[in-house]
Motif scaffolding. Structure first.
Motif, PDB file in Angstrom:
ATOM      1  N   LEU B   9       0.642  -1.127  -0.001  1.00  0.00           N
ATOM      2  CA  LEU B   9      -0.174   0.160   0.044  1.00  0.00           C
ATOM      3  C   LEU B   9       1.012   1.260   0.111  1.00  0.00           C
ATOM      4  N   ILE B  10       0.744   2.114  -1.131  1.00  0.00           N
ATOM      5  CA  ILE B  10       1.599   3.429  -1.118  1.00  0.00           C
ATOM      6  C   ILE B  10       0.454   4.566  -0.477  1.00  0.00           C
ATOM      7  N   ARG B  25      -4.977  -6.736   4.882  1.00  0.00           N
ATOM      8  CA  ARG B  25      -4.419  -7.449   6.025  1.00  0.00           C
ATOM      9  C   ARG B  25      -5.310  -8.783   5.901  1.00  0.00           C
ATOM     10  N   ALA B  26      -6.495  -8.815   5.689  1.00  0.00           N
ATOM     11  CA  ALA B  26      -7.449  -9.672   5.841  1.00  0.00           C
ATOM     12  C   ALA B  26      -7.840 -10.662   4.746  1.00  0.00           C
ATOM     13  N   HIS B  27      -7.550 -10.040   3.499  1.00  0.00           N
ATOM     14  CA  HIS B  27      -8.082 -10.843   2.595  1.00  0.00           C
ATOM     15  C   HIS B  27      -7.565 -12.052   2.199  1.00  0.00           C
ATOM     16  N   GLU B  28      -8.116 -13.121   1.844  1.00  0.00           N
ATOM     17  CA  GLU B  28      -7.547 -14.453   1.679  1.00  0.00           C
ATOM     18  C   GLU B  28      -6.742 -14.535   0.520  1.00  0.00           C
ATOM     19  N   ALA B  29      -6.971 -13.696  -0.446  1.00  0.00           N
ATOM     20  CA  ALA B  29      -6.233 -13.918  -1.917  1.00  0.00           C
ATOM     21  C   ALA B  29      -4.918 -12.776  -1.730  1.00  0.00           C
ATOM     22  N   VAL B  30      -4.734 -12.151  -0.572  1.00  0.00           N
ATOM     23  CA  VAL B  30      -3.542 -11.012  -0.459  1.00  0.00           C
ATOM     24  C   VAL B  30      -2.743 -11.536   0.608  1.00  0.00           C
ATOM     25  N   GLU B  31      -1.308 -11.246   0.316  1.00  0.00           N
ATOM     26  CA  GLU B  31      -0.184 -10.995   1.244  1.00  0.00           C
ATOM     27  C   GLU B  31       0.074 -10.001   1.491  1.00  0.00           C
ATOM     28  N   HIS B  50      -2.090  -1.064  11.713  1.00  0.00           N
ATOM     29  CA  HIS B  50      -2.348  -2.047  10.845  1.00  0.00           C
ATOM     30  C   HIS B  50      -1.497  -3.350  10.864  1.00  0.00           C
ATOM     31  N   GLY B  51      -0.738  -3.532  11.747  1.00  0.00           N
ATOM     32  CA  GLY B  51       0.314  -4.587  11.754  1.00  0.00           C
ATOM     33  C   GLY B  51       1.077  -4.845  10.530  1.00  0.00           C
ATOM     34  N   ALA B  52       1.356  -3.734   9.796  1.00  0.00           N
ATOM     35  CA  ALA B  52       1.858  -3.879   8.499  1.00  0.00           C
ATOM     36  C   ALA B  52       3.595  -3.650   8.749  1.00  0.00           C
ATOM     37  N   LYS B  53       4.230  -4.092   7.725  1.00  0.00           N
ATOM     38  CA  LYS B  53       5.848  -3.640   7.714  1.00  0.00           C
ATOM     39  C   LYS B  53       5.830  -2.222   7.145  1.00  0.00           C
ATOM     40  N   TRP B  54       6.516  -1.312   7.815  1.00  0.00           N
ATOM     41  CA  TRP B  54       6.819   0.005   7.288  1.00  0.00           C
ATOM     42  C   TRP B  54       8.128  -0.121   6.347  1.00  0.00           C
ATOM     43  N   HIS B  55       7.930   0.573   5.255  1.00  0.00           N
ATOM     44  CA  HIS B  55       8.929   0.628   4.020  1.00  0.00           C
ATOM     45  C   HIS B  55       9.380   2.000   4.069  1.00  0.00           C
TER      46      HIS B  55
END
Lengths: 328, 332
Positions: B9-10, B25-31, B50-55
């Motif tokens: 996500l940008i 984060r939740a979708h079954e088709a997405v990492e 959102h428990g996501a990695k920061w780039h």
């Protein structure tokens, strides 16, 4: 002495106005005309009135006011005949089919010194009056956007003349004209008009108009003979301090259902006010006539609303933005 | 589903970014591969939430991803899409596609050259009610489509949405494209001509907060679009999307967000609508991801985004000239 009313035209509007006049104090419906004449019999009987020709109504000493409720293209001829005979005129909207006809009616009534009133009945609907009040007293702030919708199933199946644009002016002059008159009443004279419309099969007709005021508001109006489930009105009015929403379908205090399914769609919703807007319209008109006052919607005002309807048609047919200048 | 699509996500500039992050984060088709943001403080906070990695860098996110969702300001869509395409990363852009027709065309060209797929976020197409109408139209139940009255009114979103440079305009740029895309898709038609009346009446913005478009379609049908930020602050929800479709045989009303509970909330002191219908963002992201995983064309592409953008651009030109404007005259 009771005011004597003669009704020319015994269709939907004629019957509505005649029945509305019944029960008003000091008013008597004395004669009903229709073409052919025998179509006036039932309504005349209901009103305790006689069947008469339009010419007889105009000449009758006991008629003080003539209700013109014929097909639109015939309004002018009957209205001018009544005026010439010294009768006041209450004409169903639109005032006439063409601007020239309307101007001639206004001139004839002014020359005869009789009242000419036009039946823009929405000005007597409480929900539209309340909105007007909230605009005028500043509760809504400055008007920004307004959307007004009005729809019905195609009436052409019942009354063929509606489908002839040369007679009725179609959905714009017959139905949308209510809301064109309403926005003039609410906001005054607009600046320009843009519109699109189509005519389909089986009496289908639909129009969208955008009415722009010089500064504000922007107004959008839908007139539809494609509302197959029946009569509906609504508006959404946004000022810079709030918004009003009206939907006639959400505003009926009475809903009827039976095992046989929904009743066949009625022309209008069931009466759920103690006094219908149509009767309020006539009561107000008769009171003003008695007091020598101008009607709420006189011939000049009816002419201006007709002209706005004609501007909508001009824009829809030409594809151009039409600059609006109200007739005097 | 065996394999998931790695999506990043940008930017968290857009009001939809939080919903997109939750979906990714939740979708079954997405990492969910993480977040990059031109505003590091905002991006790091969002990644944490959102428990996501920061780039820290865009390149890092692109290197970790097969596709990116762009939720930046509208004006930044182009540069982010071009950067992704250059790294062979597919793109799902928030709407509008861009702020100018030239930028939108450049995005399409960059993705085609890469080649990567370019999708545009029009979640209205994911509404089951809209899909049902599409099928009814295709099956002939409405007859020929003659007119559409569409509305996409909302509350003023704030942030940069009233900044002409960052957003490309006001309410017209924000809301016209949803309705325009839905009309094109439902009717299988294209816009030919646009007339518009605009005004800045409510919030004192330099851009319009009220807009009403009247459009001719190629088939001869016509449509109006109310794109105004006209919902008051006291309105019980953000806004809505409605379509009144008049066919030769049948008239249909769609109210996309009608499925909602009315919550009279004494604790908060207001009344809110709580939608319980399908999650349109999840359906939209899922359709995008599954198409790429299967090697199919994405369902809503850059050309669709550009067609809708052209309607908004034509509306601005019409309001300037006070005349109807042909779509051909704004096409790149």
């Amino acid at each position: 002495m009771p005011l004597g009313v003669g009704v020319i035209g015994a269709g939907f509007a004629g019957a509505m106005h005649a029945r509305s006049a019944l029960g008003l104090d000091d008013v008597r419906v004395v004669a009903v005309a229709a073409l052919p004449l025998d179509q006036a019999a039932a309504l005349a009987k209901e009103c305790g009135a006689r069947v008469a020709t339009a010419e007889e109504i105009c000449a009758a000493p006991d008629v003080d006011l003539v209700v013109v409720a014929t097909p639109t293209h015939l309004h002018a001829g009957y209205a001018m005949a009544a005026a010439k005979a010294g009768k006041h005129v209450f004409c169903e909207k639109p005032i006439a089919r063409t601007r020239e006809q309307a101007e001639a009616m206004v001139r004839a009534c002014d020359a005869a010194g009789v009242t000419l009133a036009v039946g823009h009945v929405v000005r007597y609907f409480p929900e539209y009056q309340r909105a007007k009040q909230l605009i005028d007293d500043g509760t809504l702030g400055r008007p920004a956007m307004a959307t007004l919708v009005r729809g019905n199933f195609s009436v052409g199946s019942a009354r063929e003349w509606y489908l002839d644009p040369a007679k009725s002016g179609g959905v714009v002059l017959d139905l949308m004209l209510h809301d064109l008159d309403t926005v003039r009443w609410w906001f005054g004279e607009p600046s320009r008009v843009y519109a699109r419309r189509f005519t389909g099969s089986a009496g289908l007709e639909y129009a969208l108009a955008t009415i722009r005021y010089e500064d504000r508001p922007i107004v959008h109006i839908e007139g539809s003979w494609a509302e197959h489930s029946g009569f509906r009105t609504g508006f959404e009015l946004r000022g810079d301090r709030g918004m009003l929403v009206h939907d006639s379908r959400a505003a009926s205090p009475l809903t009827v259902q039976s095992p046989a399914g929904p009743a066949s769609p009625a022309m209008m919703a069931a009466p759920t006010l103690s006094e219908s807007p149509y009767r309020r319209q006539l009561r107000d008109l008769f009171a003003r006539i008695r007091h020598g006052e101008r009607p709420l919607v006189d011939g000049h005002e009816g002419l201006r609303s007709l002209a706005l309807g004609l501007a909508v048609i001009e824009s829809a047919d030409s594809g151009r933005v039409v600059e609006w200048k109200a007739p005097a | 589903m065996s394999r998931r699509l790695r999506i990043g996500l940008i930017s968290f500039a857009h009001v939809h970014a939080a919903g997109l992050a939750s979906t990714l984060r939740a979708h079954e088709a997405v990492e969910f591969t993480g977040i990059h943001d031109e505003d590091p403080a905002r991006g790091m906070a969002a990644a944490s939430e959102h428990g996501a990695k920061w780039h820290e860098t865009l390149d890092s996110l692109l290197a970790a991803s097969e596709a990116v969702v762009i939720a930046s300001t509208n004006v930044d869509h182009r540069r982010y899409a071009e950067a992704a395409a250059a790294q062979g990363v597919h793109v799902l852009s928030e709407k509008p596609l861009a702020t100018t027709v030239a930028d939108g065309r450049a995005m399409i060209d960059a993705c085609r050259l890469a080649p990567v797929q370019l999708g545009v976020a029009f979640p209205v197409r994911s509404s089951p009610a809209v899909v049902a109408l599409k099928e009814a139209i295709a099956g002939g139940a409405l007859g020929q489509i003659r007119a559409v009255r569409a509305t996409n009114p909302g509350q003023y979103p704030g942030r940069w949405f009233g900044d002409k440079h960052l957003a490309g305009g006001g309410a017209v740029m924000d809301h016209t494209v949803h309705a325009a895309d839905a009309i094109r898709w439902l009717a299988g038609d294209e816009f030919a001509r646009v007339q518009a009346e605009l005004g800045s009446f409510i919030y004192g913005l330099a851009v319009e907060d009220c807009g009403l478009l009247t459009c001719d379609l190629v088939s001869g049908a016509f449509a109006s679009i109310d794109c105004s930020w006209s919902r008051p602050q006291t309105f019980p929800t953000w806004g809505g999307v409605t379509l009144h479709v008049v066919g030769e045989k049948t008239t249909v009303d769609v109210d996309v967000f009608r499925q909602a509970l009315t919550h009279y909330d004494d604790t908060a002191g207001h009344t809110r609508l709580l939608g319980w219908g399908d999650d349109l963002t999840a359906r939209m992201v899922g359709d995008f991801a599954r198409a790429i995983l299967a090697g199919r064309d994405v369902p809503i592409n850059g050309e669709d985004g550009l067609r809708a953008l052209e309607v908004a651009v034509a509306a601005y030109r019409s309001a300037e000239t006070k005349r109807p404007v042909a779509i051909a005259d704004v096409r790149a």
